[in-house]
Design a protein around this motif. Sequence first.
Motif, PDB file in Angstrom:
ATOM      1  N   SER A  95     -16.561 -12.411  -8.488  1.00  0.00           N
ATOM      2  CA  SER A  95     -17.447 -12.207  -7.338  1.00  0.00           C
ATOM      3  C   SER A  95     -16.721 -11.436  -6.241  1.00  0.00           C
ATOM      4  O   SER A  95     -17.159 -11.419  -5.099  1.00  0.00           O
ATOM      5  CB  SER A  95     -17.912 -13.561  -6.812  1.00  0.00           C
ATOM      6  N   TYR A  96     -15.582 -10.826  -6.579  1.00  0.00           N
ATOM      7  CA  TYR A  96     -14.762 -10.212  -5.538  1.00  0.00           C
ATOM      8  C   TYR A  96     -14.811  -8.698  -5.571  1.00  0.00           C
ATOM      9  O   TYR A  96     -14.993  -8.076  -6.614  1.00  0.00           O
ATOM     10  CB  TYR A  96     -13.300 -10.661  -5.686  1.00  0.00           C
ATOM     11  N   GLU A  97     -14.606  -8.152  -4.404  1.00  0.00           N
ATOM     12  CA  GLU A  97     -14.462  -6.708  -4.227  1.00  0.00           C
ATOM     13  C   GLU A  97     -12.996  -6.482  -3.905  1.00  0.00           C
ATOM     14  O   GLU A  97     -12.450  -7.122  -2.993  1.00  0.00           O
ATOM     15  CB  GLU A  97     -15.346  -6.280  -3.059  1.00  0.00           C
ATOM     16  N   ILE A  98     -12.338  -5.604  -4.670  1.00  0.00           N
ATOM     17  CA  ILE A  98     -10.902  -5.410  -4.467  1.00  0.00           C
ATOM     18  C   ILE A  98     -10.650  -3.976  -4.026  1.00  0.00           C
ATOM     19  O   ILE A  98     -10.964  -3.036  -4.755  1.00  0.00           O
ATOM     20  CB  ILE A  98     -10.148  -5.728  -5.763  1.00  0.00           C
ATOM     21  N   LEU A  99     -10.121  -3.832  -2.818  1.00  0.00           N
ATOM     22  CA  LEU A  99      -9.969  -2.504  -2.230  1.00  0.00           C
ATOM     23  C   LEU A  99      -8.489  -2.164  -2.080  1.00  0.00           C
ATOM     24  O   LEU A  99      -7.733  -2.885  -1.433  1.00  0.00           O
ATOM     25  CB  LEU A  99     -10.645  -2.472  -0.857  1.00  0.00           C
ATOM     26  N   LEU A 100      -8.079  -1.070  -2.713  1.00  0.00           N
ATOM     27  CA  LEU A 100      -6.696  -0.612  -2.560  1.00  0.00           C
ATOM     28  C   LEU A 100      -6.629   0.233  -1.292  1.00  0.00           C
ATOM     29  O   LEU A 100      -7.107   1.364  -1.261  1.00  0.00           O
ATOM     30  CB  LEU A 100      -6.274   0.219  -3.779  1.00  0.00           C
ATOM     31  N   GLU A 101      -6.048  -0.349  -0.233  1.00  0.00           N
ATOM     32  CA  GLU A 101      -6.068   0.379   1.034  1.00  0.00           C
ATOM     33  C   GLU A 101      -5.031   1.494   1.036  1.00  0.00           C
ATOM     34  O   GLU A 101      -5.321   2.636   1.288  1.00  0.00           O
ATOM     35  CB  GLU A 101      -5.823  -0.599   2.180  1.00  0.00           C
ATOM     36  N   ARG A 102      -3.779   1.134   0.753  1.00  0.00           N
ATOM     37  CA  ARG A 102      -2.738   2.162   0.720  1.00  0.00           C
ATOM     38  C   ARG A 102      -1.540   1.640  -0.069  1.00  0.00           C
ATOM     39  O   ARG A 102      -1.422   0.443  -0.338  1.00  0.00           O
ATOM     40  CB  ARG A 102      -2.309   2.525   2.133  1.00  0.00           C
ATOM     41  N   VAL A 103      -0.676   2.540  -0.449  1.00  0.00           N
ATOM     42  CA  VAL A 103       0.594   2.171  -1.079  1.00  0.00           C
ATOM     43  C   VAL A 103       1.688   2.854  -0.285  1.00  0.00           C
ATOM     44  O   VAL A 103       1.608   4.055  -0.010  1.00  0.00           O
ATOM     45  CB  VAL A 103       0.653   2.634  -2.547  1.00  0.00           C
ATOM     46  N   GLU A 104       2.694   2.078   0.130  1.00  0.00           N
ATOM     47  CA  GLU A 104       3.773   2.698   0.920  1.00  0.00           C
ATOM     48  C   GLU A 104       5.131   2.315   0.351  1.00  0.00           C
ATOM     49  O   GLU A 104       5.258   1.315  -0.335  1.00  0.00           O
ATOM     50  CB  GLU A 104       3.669   2.251   2.383  1.00  0.00           C
ATOM     51  N   LYS A 105       6.108   3.143   0.638  1.00  0.00           N
ATOM     52  CA  LYS A 105       7.475   2.870   0.196  1.00  0.00           C
ATOM     53  C   LYS A 105       8.156   2.003   1.231  1.00  0.00           C
ATOM     54  O   LYS A 105       8.125   2.309   2.414  1.00  0.00           O
ATOM     55  CB  LYS A 105       8.249   4.184   0.089  1.00  0.00           C
ATOM     56  N   ILE A 106       8.759   0.905   0.789  1.00  0.00           N
ATOM     57  CA  ILE A 106       9.539   0.103   1.729  1.00  0.00           C
ATOM     58  C   ILE A 106      10.909  -0.192   1.125  1.00  0.00           C
ATOM     59  O   ILE A 106      11.044  -0.275  -0.098  1.00  0.00           O
ATOM     60  CB  ILE A 106       8.839  -1.225   2.092  1.00  0.00           C
ATOM     61  N   PRO A 107      11.939  -0.312   1.969  1.00  0.00           N
ATOM     62  CA  PRO A 107      13.274  -0.606   1.453  1.00  0.00           C
ATOM     63  C   PRO A 107      13.484  -2.112   1.292  1.00  0.00           C
ATOM     64  O   PRO A 107      12.904  -2.901   2.043  1.00  0.00           O
ATOM     65  CB  PRO A 107      14.194  -0.053   2.546  1.00  0.00           C
ATOM     66  N   GLY A 108      14.273  -2.513   0.313  1.00  0.00           N
ATOM     67  CA  GLY A 108      14.645  -3.918   0.154  1.00  0.00           C
ATOM     68  C   GLY A 108      16.153  -4.009   0.220  1.00  0.00           C
ATOM     69  O   GLY A 108      16.817  -2.980   0.382  1.00  0.00           O
ATOM     70  N   PRO A 109      16.736  -5.214   0.100  1.00  0.00           N
ATOM     71  CA  PRO A 109      18.186  -5.331   0.178  1.00  0.00           C
ATOM     72  C   PRO A 109      18.922  -4.535  -0.892  1.00  0.00           C
ATOM     73  O   PRO A 109      19.871  -3.832  -0.606  1.00  0.00           O
ATOM     74  CB  PRO A 109      18.441  -6.838   0.026  1.00  0.00           C
ATOM     75  N   ASN A 110      18.457  -4.658  -2.152  1.00  0.00           N
ATOM     76  CA  ASN A 110      19.107  -3.898  -3.209  1.00  0.00           C
ATOM     77  C   ASN A 110      18.091  -3.196  -4.086  1.00  0.00           C
ATOM     78  O   ASN A 110      18.280  -2.991  -5.259  1.00  0.00           O
ATOM     79  CB  ASN A 110      20.027  -4.798  -4.043  1.00  0.00           C
ATOM     80  N   PHE A 111      16.959  -2.846  -3.475  1.00  0.00           N
ATOM     81  CA  PHE A 111      15.927  -2.134  -4.218  1.00  0.00           C
ATOM     82  C   PHE A 111      15.058  -1.363  -3.235  1.00  0.00           C
ATOM     83  O   PHE A 111      15.139  -1.562  -2.017  1.00  0.00           O
ATOM     84  CB  PHE A 111      15.059  -3.114  -5.014  1.00  0.00           C
ATOM     85  N   THR A 112      14.247  -0.464  -3.766  1.00  0.00           N
ATOM     86  CA  THR A 112      13.186   0.118  -2.955  1.00  0.00           C
ATOM     87  C   THR A 112      11.883  -0.257  -3.628  1.00  0.00           C
ATOM     88  O   THR A 112      11.848  -0.461  -4.845  1.00  0.00           O
ATOM     89  CB  THR A 112      13.270   1.656  -2.898  1.00  0.00           C
ATOM     90  N   ALA A 113      10.824  -0.376  -2.845  1.00  0.00           N
ATOM     91  CA  ALA A 113       9.580  -0.849  -3.435  1.00  0.00           C
ATOM     92  C   ALA A 113       8.414   0.021  -3.016  1.00  0.00           C
ATOM     93  O   ALA A 113       8.392   0.594  -1.924  1.00  0.00           O
ATOM     94  CB  ALA A 113       9.325  -2.294  -3.016  1.00  0.00           C
ATOM     95  N   ASP A 114       7.445   0.136  -3.933  1.00  0.00           N
ATOM     96  CA  ASP A 114       6.131   0.649  -3.571  1.00  0.00           C
ATOM     97  C   ASP A 114       5.287  -0.585  -3.288  1.00  0.00           C
ATOM     98  O   ASP A 114       5.100  -1.420  -4.173  1.00  0.00           O
ATOM     99  CB  ASP A 114       5.513   1.409  -4.758  1.00  0.00           C
ATOM    100  N   ARG A 115       4.810  -0.668  -2.048  1.00  0.00           N
ATOM    101  CA  ARG A 115       4.033  -1.860  -1.719  1.00  0.00           C
ATOM    102  C   ARG A 115       2.594  -1.474  -1.464  1.00  0.00           C
ATOM    103  O   ARG A 115       2.311  -0.619  -0.622  1.00  0.00           O
ATOM    104  CB  ARG A 115       4.609  -2.559  -0.494  1.00  0.00           C
ATOM    105  N   ALA A 116       1.701  -2.118  -2.206  1.00  0.00           N
ATOM    106  CA  ALA A 116       0.281  -1.828  -2.027  1.00  0.00           C
ATOM    107  C   ALA A 116      -0.311  -2.808  -1.033  1.00  0.00           C
ATOM    108  O   ALA A 116       0.099  -3.964  -0.972  1.00  0.00           O
ATOM    109  CB  ALA A 116      -0.444  -1.946  -3.366  1.00  0.00           C
ATOM    110  N   THR A 117      -1.262  -2.335  -0.250  1.00  0.00           N
ATOM    111  CA  THR A 117      -2.033  -3.241   0.606  1.00  0.00           C
ATOM    112  C   THR A 117      -3.424  -3.312  -0.004  1.00  0.00           C
ATOM    113  O   THR A 117      -4.114  -2.306  -0.113  1.00  0.00           O
ATOM    114  CB  THR A 117      -2.116  -2.692   2.033  1.00  0.00           C
ATOM    115  N   ILE A 118      -3.771  -4.503  -0.446  1.00  0.00           N
ATOM    116  CA  ILE A 118      -5.051  -4.664  -1.127  1.00  0.00           C
ATOM    117  C   ILE A 118      -5.891  -5.676  -0.364  1.00  0.00           C
ATOM    118  O   ILE A 118      -5.434  -6.794  -0.079  1.00  0.00           O
ATOM    119  CB  ILE A 118      -4.830  -5.129  -2.585  1.00  0.00           C
TER     120      ILE A 118
END
Lengths: 153, 178, 659
Positions: C533-556
């Motif tokens: 019953s849900y609507e799932i919207l991918l708002e954006r994906v951004e690059k963020i740094p982590g302690p020992n990694f980099t991440a693509d983080r989606a906002t949904i």
Amino acid sequence: MVFRCFVVCISLLLLAISAYAVEPVERLPDPAMEARARSISTELRCLVCQNESIDESHADLAHDIRVLVRERLKAGDTDAQATQAVVSRYGDFVLLRPPVKPATWLLWFGPVALLLTGLTGTLYWLRSRPAVVPPALSAVEQAELERLLKDDA
Amino acid sequence: MRRLIALLPVGLFLVLAGYFAWSLRPGYDPHELPSAMIDREAPAFDLAALAGDGRIARDGLKGQPLVINFFASWCVPCRQEHPLLMRLAKQANVRLYGIAYKDKPEDSARFLSQLGDPYRGIGVDRDGRTGLDFGVYGVPETYVVDAAGHIRKRFVGPLTEAAVEKELLPLLRRLGGS
Amino acid sequence: MIVELGHFCLILALFVALIQSTVPLVGAARRHVGWMATGRTCAIAAFLLIALSMAALMHAYIVSDFSVVNVAENSHTDKPLLYKVSGVWGNHEGSMMLWVFMLSFCAAAVAVFSNNLPPALRARVLAVQGMIGVGFLLFILFTSNPFLRAVNPPANGHGLNPVLQDPGLAFHPPFLYLGYVGFSVAFAFAVAALIEGKVDAAWARWVRPWTLASWCALTIGIAMGSWWAYYTLGWGGWWFWDPVENASFMPWLVGTALIHSSIVVEKRDTLKTWTILLAIVTFSLSLVGTFLVRSGVLTSVHAFATDPARGTFILLLLLVAIGGSLALFAVRAPKLQGGGLFAPVSREGALVLNNLLLSCGCATVFLGTLYPLFLDAMDGPKLSVGFPFFNRTFVPLMAPMILAVGIGPMLAWKRGDLLGALQRLWVAYIVAALVTLAIFYVTYGGPVLAVLGIGIAVWLAAAVVTEWVERVGLFRISLADSFRRAIKLPRAAYGMSAAHFGLAVFVAGVSASAFSQEGIEVLKAGGSMKLASYEILLERVEKIPGPNFTADRATIRISSGGVAVATVYPERRFFPLQKQTTGETAIRTNLLADLYLALGEADAEGNWTVRAYWKPLVPWIWIGAAIMAFGGLVSLSDRRWRVGAAARARRSAVAAPAE
């Protein structure tokens, strides 16, 4: 050492495409056929990742086999034929559900046989139990008992 | 009766331990899969050759026993196996062909220009389809195909000196590869 | 320096363990009080030494001392502190250290909390634990020494596999090992009892709390592992019947049987031989599991890097520990005295059925796990045994057991009234039948077996409640009286109810997972998809740094019928050191269902693959497991286990069968 290297190699294969399981591009346009492909895939083992099905696996090889299965279905194969196409390349090893044949009778019927043996054994044990004769107390225990009873009083 | 039943657990355990001991014997690798293709006709393939415009096809190679080696520039053990292949290629009776598995042609070419090219011909299997048809599950893998085009033996992982001397070459001799 | 100290402590611990495994045994045979007492001192000393040694290794990890081979191979300066610490047991050598640490902890706990144990029994129990300790210390020192120094220390380490850098997995091994190794106490008690040739109610009463504690730890450990798989793998799988998972599940099954059979020994003074055998088998399966994981005999995703020398050593350990104890069993068991009358229809009869089904279940898992190996040894074909096999064999065995769990506690000891019990459960039938029909109606056309599974779960839950209602006399006597009874009920009774209820919750979760829905779409930023019953919207994906990694983080953004439900942030993390990508899923739960989101790959045009799953009742799998473990802990807190309990138990055992 040789083997370690091979593992490295396999892990590279795994990494080549580190996507998750079934990918949208693989899907067949016909939902019924796609559903068949999915159900076939869940029972095929991903060879390089062990005990994961190709439907679940991220591995590159799993992707190839998923595509192969879909190709076979599109070509008009039945489910069994599509599965056979994979088995003929990789052997029974790819089947997560081992086929029932003399070599696997023990596997498939062992649990039931064991349960029946267990039930029979338990019944036999219940029947053969000797009439109740509680073991006599040793002298030490008798003394202990009397002491405790006295304590209670 | 009671005594016999009491002996059952230890008996079962000893059987189990026997299996465990068996599986620890040297040279046994539980990860190694026998090929399902043994004694069956090699799957058909018709691949673009790495060098030039020619093609490497199963039917064009029939007639004499041949050795097919799946390799890739990104595969670490392939480098380890390579010197052995170079030596193997020098033997007159060995028809060694390569299939570059899921590798960019320019990468394969660079790989071979660095380490030497032991192959009489190399097919480019860009999408790994030929590998899939052969039942390849990790590179390197090496197949021996007889004159009639039947797969007779598969080696999984890098070839070793011992495997070549004790298995591959005697097999080729038996198949009449001279 | 600290590293050498740790190494030295470990060697010293070996000698202490040698004393612990011999002197008290001789002392017990000769009734020499002083010699027997060395068991306690040694157990505590060995624990302190191993703890120091463990601390030294941990220190090396925390300060990133890469002159230690083990640290260099498994750690890295950039790693967050938590994973530097958990990295200690993220590899073979370190995990063996954790194993012996837990082992010595258990032995020390026995030494401290055994004031009510007869000195000879205590001495023998500690000696047996000392022997196990000797075996594993030798194993570490000779084949898996974590304290070895490198000749040329590298500037930085190789790091820990990114997949293991996860809070869930950081604590999974300690619980799991505490569970595995905790069963060594029951094992030691069993061997000691065989040496003494005597098993009575008091013995069962001593063994039970230790078994319960290990069982709780193992339950938590397994649940954590499967939870980790669930949120890590990106599609919601949580159990694969992988050999390593099975290796932890088998001791759990037999351990569960052991908890139940020891109740029969305690209450009815019978089933002794069987209980002793279970105690031996439970720990043996833990040992076999260790062998399977570390020898490379079975292939598994979770297996450690393997080495035949280690395999051979562990096999020798198995031969001595399991072979020795089972041989002792073969000699001594026939001489153990059986107990009183045994009616099939009774509480103890139900517990025997429980034991039979659990043991058969365990044997099935064992067969499925090892069959490929057996067949290979017989020169048969290479086979895989996966979930379809276990679904067809293990599940049908467990279904009747779960049904019986509802009935068993309704039966009286000695002579139960099956018909009466079945009649008294009438509410449970009606509730279960109604719920099953309702779900069947709602999901018509869906998986029927899953509906039946939920029906069984409802039945069990209702039966557990019925049993409690009956005990406290609710609706029969005044509310105030019921309340008084409820307070006076022993904690063990509440523990049992909670654990059985947890089982029901677990079964419901497992069954309902068949109704999961899946949506896999390629979305542009701003694109959306529908799921349940849900609507799932991918708002954006951004690059963020982590302690020992980099991440693509989606906002949904998730909404339902136009109403915003939640915003979640699934990630894909790239670890440059290992050149590895891992997924970080986002799970939105309302405890009735999970909404599970994973971010896939981007294609050339910047479209992202988004995987969304709606999983009804799936959180109940872990809630159920947690309730089971909680039930175990409640039972453990029962005052009967505490000081003075043994004396009372002994008396009742000697005077007359309990009750």
